[in-house]
Scaffold this active site. Structure first.
Site, short mmCIF file in Angstrom:
data_model
loop_
_atom_site.label_atom_id
_atom_site.label_comp_id
_atom_site.label_asym_id
_atom_site.label_seq_id
_atom_site.Cartn_x
_atom_site.Cartn_y
_atom_site.Cartn_z
CG HIS A 117 -1.93 1.02 -4.05
ND1 HIS A 117 -2.47 0.87 -5.46
CD2 HIS A 117 -3.92 1.22 -3.93
CE1 HIS A 117 -4.04 0.63 -6.00
NE2 HIS A 117 -4.43 0.90 -4.75
CG ASP B 196 -1.74 2.43 -9.49
OD1 ASP B 196 -0.21 3.03 -8.25
OD2 ASP B 196 -1.63 1.34 -8.91
CG HIS C 265 0.25 -4.14 -2.44
ND1 HIS C 265 1.14 -3.64 -1.10
CD2 HIS C 265 -0.38 -3.77 -3.51
CE1 HIS C 265 -0.06 -1.99 -2.22
NE2 HIS C 265 -0.20 -2.44 -3.07
ZN ZN Z 1 -0.66 0.35 -6.50
#
Ligand code: ZN
Length: 309
Positions: A165, A244, A126
């Site tokens: 993500h 995740d 990120h």
């Molecule tokens: Zn993640």
């Protein structure tokens, strides 16, 4: 040739407090499962070095690197953004995590290791060029990719991101960079709510709806990732290996199981074997359900190391 396992005790000291999911026990859970599974004995361990300013500056403007160094606390905790914080050991951990990416790339491209897994934190995907985000300070996988291009002269590096993500930082850094192909799956709509609006031609982003599991994930990989990777013919494959999307991980709502991580690693390794002389560097990203994380990393590393179940 062996699989390198790169970590550093500083990565256990980055701790931003009780209740934060990105916690030191994640790395301990990985070590425990590697030992319990018997896979640990097949790995060659290395201590991660500190990344240099030169290595970081290929991804992050020096003003950003300097700002991180300056804001890093001597004691207590400093928040960089609502999700990302630093304690007295976080700067060291972040520099080791990026340094692990550099060492792994060197070992693999110099032929000293067949492939490498970096069990490091904070994660990186990120982190944008000039902004921390989502537990990430420096973009570790981006540091590896740029090191491969600038220090080793590679022309084509693939990044494979299976974290739940979207790797928005990695996308921001490499969008329209013809030397890098990024393939990813991620839950959508979900944090960080990116990856679906007009992605650059070198981004193969496959959003998956909440509740999607093995079947949808494997279809996405088979239909979209593998043909794009074959066409690109990478000289090195990097994983942004986040765990995740596992069904037991309540950070998000995808439903992968342990075996999916072994399966996807086999698919990508087959391409790396054909196109990239088997050269793979894998960077740990997310994964917050400790048991599922440890077991899934074992499935991933078992394939990298060529150890049968
Ligand atoms: Zn993640």
């Amino acid at each position: 040739m062996s699989t390198a396992f790169i970590t550093h005790r500083d990565c256990l000291r980055h701790d931003v407090g009780r209740g934060h999911p990105e916690r030191p026990e994640r790395l301990t859970a990985i070590e425990d499962q590697l030992i319990a599974s018997g896979v640990e004995q097949f790995l060659v361990r290395h201590d991660a070095p500190l990344a240099s300013d030169e290595q970081l500056a290929r991804v992050h403007p020096m003003e950003y690197v300097r700002a991180i160094r300056e804001v890093a606390p001597q004691q207590g905790t400093v928040h960089l953004d609502p999700d990302t914080a630093m304690n007295a050991h976080s700067l060291g951990a972040a520099l080791r995590a990026a340094g692990a990416a550099v060492l792994a790339t060197d070992l693999v491209l110099q032929g000293a290791a067949a492939n490498a897994f970096c069990s490091v934190r904070p994660p990186g995907h990120h982190a944008c060029s000039a902004r921390s985000m989502g537990f990430c300070i420096f973009n570790n996988v981006a540091v590896a990719a740029r090191h491969a291009v600038h220090a080793h002269g590679l022309e084509r590096v693939a990044i494979v991101d299976f974290d739940v993500h979207h790797g928005n930082g990695t996308e921001e850094i490499f969008a329209h960079d013809g030397q890098v192909l990024m393939v990813s799956t991620f839950q959508h709509p979900f944090y960080p709510y990116s990856g679906t609006e007009h992605p650059a031609p070198n981004m193969v982003n496959v959003p998956l709806a909440a509740g999607a599991g093995s079947k949808q994930f494997r279809e996405a990989v088979t239909r979209y990732w593998l043909p794009a990777l074959e066409r690109f013919a990478p000289q090195l494959v990097l994983f942004s290996a986040g765990f995740d999307a596992h069904a037991e991980d309540d950070m998000a709502m995808l439903r992968l199981v342990d075996a999916d991580y072994g399966w996807v690693t086999e698919q990508i390794k087959a391409i790396a074997d054909r196109q990239a002389r088997g050269r793979i560097v894998s960077m740990l990203e997310g994964g917050y359900a400790l048991s599922a994380l440890g077991r899934s990393v074992v499935q991933h590393i078992r394939v990298l190391a060529g150890v049968n179940a």
